[in-house]
Design a protein around this motif. Structure first.
Motif, PDB file in Angstrom:
ATOM      1  N   LEU A 160      43.113 -15.732  80.513  1.00  0.00           N
ATOM      2  CA  LEU A 160      41.935 -14.922  80.564  1.00  0.00           C
ATOM      3  C   LEU A 160      42.017 -13.653  79.983  1.00  0.00           C
ATOM      4  O   LEU A 160      42.858 -13.388  79.569  1.00  0.00           O
ATOM      5  N   THR A 165      46.848 -16.835  83.883  1.00  0.00           N
ATOM      6  CA  THR A 165      46.999 -17.218  85.282  1.00  0.00           C
ATOM      7  C   THR A 165      48.212 -17.726  85.647  1.00  0.00           C
ATOM      8  O   THR A 165      48.881 -18.246  84.811  1.00  0.00           O
ATOM      9  N   ARG A 190      42.239 -12.575  91.056  1.00  0.00           N
ATOM     10  CA  ARG A 190      41.335 -11.504  90.302  1.00  0.00           C
ATOM     11  C   ARG A 190      39.961 -11.758  90.279  1.00  0.00           C
ATOM     12  O   ARG A 190      39.654 -12.607  90.809  1.00  0.00           O
ATOM     13  N   GLN A 193      38.146 -14.962  89.673  1.00  0.00           N
ATOM     14  CA  GLN A 193      39.133 -15.864  88.761  1.00  0.00           C
ATOM     15  C   GLN A 193      38.945 -17.118  88.658  1.00  0.00           C
ATOM     16  O   GLN A 193      39.244 -17.803  87.713  1.00  0.00           O
ATOM     17  N   ARG A 196      36.275 -17.767  86.193  1.00  0.00           N
ATOM     18  CA  ARG A 196      36.841 -17.590  84.684  1.00  0.00           C
ATOM     19  C   ARG A 196      37.851 -18.682  84.507  1.00  0.00           C
ATOM     20  O   ARG A 196      37.650 -19.271  83.135  1.00  0.00           O
ATOM     21  N   GLY A 253      45.514  -7.180  89.330  1.00  0.00           N
ATOM     22  CA  GLY A 253      44.906  -8.135  89.872  1.00  0.00           C
ATOM     23  C   GLY A 253      45.105  -8.382  91.103  1.00  0.00           C
ATOM     24  O   GLY A 253      45.328  -9.366  91.738  1.00  0.00           O
TER      25      GLY A 253
END
Ligand code: URA
Length: 256
Positions: A160, A165, A190, A193, A196, A253
Motif C-alpha cells: 500500500l 501489509t 491502518r 486498510q 485499500r 499505522g
C-alpha cells in the motif's frame, strides 16, 4: 505528556471521564474548570490527578469507573464525537447517562460491525497499538471473482502507499462471477486498510463488516444496539493485549 505522575490539565480532566480531551481544552479556556478551587485557563498547566481537586462547572470531576462497551455500528454513522459536517455520529446510539467513553479506533462511515468504546485510555492504547498485533476479523463483499492468486497476495501482504501489509488470514466465504465474499483477519488497522488491500488486488469493497476484535465477538447483538462488556470479556481482552509479541513499539499505522 506526563512528568512524575503529573498530567496536563486537559488530559487529567478527560481521564476523569468528564469529557473528551478536546472538550476539556475548550472548557478550560472558557474558564469553566477549577483546580483546588481556583479557575485555571491554560489547558497545558501541570496537575497531579491524585492530589489536585478538579472541578468542571462547579462539580467535582472524579475518576469514573472504567467501562468497556461494544456497539453494533450500522453503516451511515461516523466514528467521532462531533462531526464538522454535521453528519450523524455513533454517539447517537450510546445511552445518554454513560460517562465519557472514547471509541477504540474507528470504523469508516460505510463499514458496519463491532466498535468498542472505553474510558480506559491505557486499554484503548493497547488495543490500537500496532505492536500488540490484536486480530480484527472482517467480512467483506468485493467486486469480481477473486481467484486463488489474489487471495494469496492478500494473505502474504500487499504493497500500500504507506508500506506493505502484514500477513493476514484470508478465507473465501462464497460468491459468484460478479462478487466474492471473504473473511479477512488482520493484525493492524491502518486507515481504510481492508478497502485499500482489496483495491490493490484489482477488486473493490462493496460492503464491509467487522465481526471480531481479539477475543470479542459481535455475536447476535442487533444492529444499532450496544452493551457493556462483562468482567470475563474485559479480562479476556486485557489478557489478549498483554500477550504482546516481542517487537519494538511503533506509532505507525495505529490499528483501528
Ligand atoms: N478497514 C477499512 O477499510 N475500513 C474500516 O472501517 C475498517 C477496516
Amino acid at each position: 505528556m506526563t512528568t512524575s505522575g503529573k498530567k496536563t490539565l486537559d488530559r487529567a480532566l478527560a481521564r476523569t471521564g468528564a469529557c473528551s480531551r478536546s472538550v476539556a481544552r475548550a472548557a478550560i479556556a472558557a474558564g469553566r474548570v477549577q483546580v483546588n478551587g481556583r479557575t485555571v485557563r491554560d489547558p497545558d498547566t501541570w496537575v497531579d490527578p491524585v492530589r489536585d481537586r478538579l472541578a468542571l462547572d462547579g462539580s467535582a470531576a472524579q475518576a469514573a469507573r472504567k467501562e468497556v462497551w461494544m456497539l453494533h455500528k450500522p453503516t451511515g454513522l461516523v466514528t467521532t464525537a462531533r462531526d464538522e459536517h454535521g453528519r450523524d455520529t455513533v454517539y447517537a446510539l450510546l445511552p445518554p447517562d454513560l460517562p465519557w467513553l472514547a471509541p477504540v479506533g474507528r470504523l469508516d462511515q460505510d463499514t458496519s460491525g463491532l466498535l468498542l468504546f472505553t474510558n480506559d485510555s491505557d486499554l484503548a492504547h493497547s488495543i490500537t497499538e500496532p505492536a500488540t498485533e490484536l486480530a480484527k476479523t472482517y467480512e467483506a463483499e468485493c467486486r469480481g471473482e477473486l481467484g486463488a492468486d489474489a487471495l494469496q497476495q492478500l494473505a502474504a501482504g500487499v504493497l500500500l502507499a504507506d508500506g506493505p501489509t502484514r500477513p493476514a488470514r484470508v478465507e473465501r466465504l462464497g460468491g459468484d462471477a460478479r462478487t466474492t465474499r471473504l473473511r479477512l483477519v488482520i493484525t493492524e488497522g491502518r486507515n481504510r486498510q481492508v478497502r485499500r488491500m482489496l483495491t490493490a488486488v484489482g477488486s473493490r469493497v462493496l460492503a464491509l463488516h467487522r465481526t471480531r476484535i481479539g477475543p470479542l465477538q459481535l455475536g447476535d447483538l442487533p444492529v444499532g444496539a450496544c452493551r457493556r462488556l462483562d468482567r470475563a470479556e474485559v479480562a479476556a481482552l486485557r489478557a489478549a493485549v498483554s500477550a504482546v509479541p516481542n517487537r519494538p513499539r511503533t506509532n505507525r499505522g495505529r490499528a483501528r
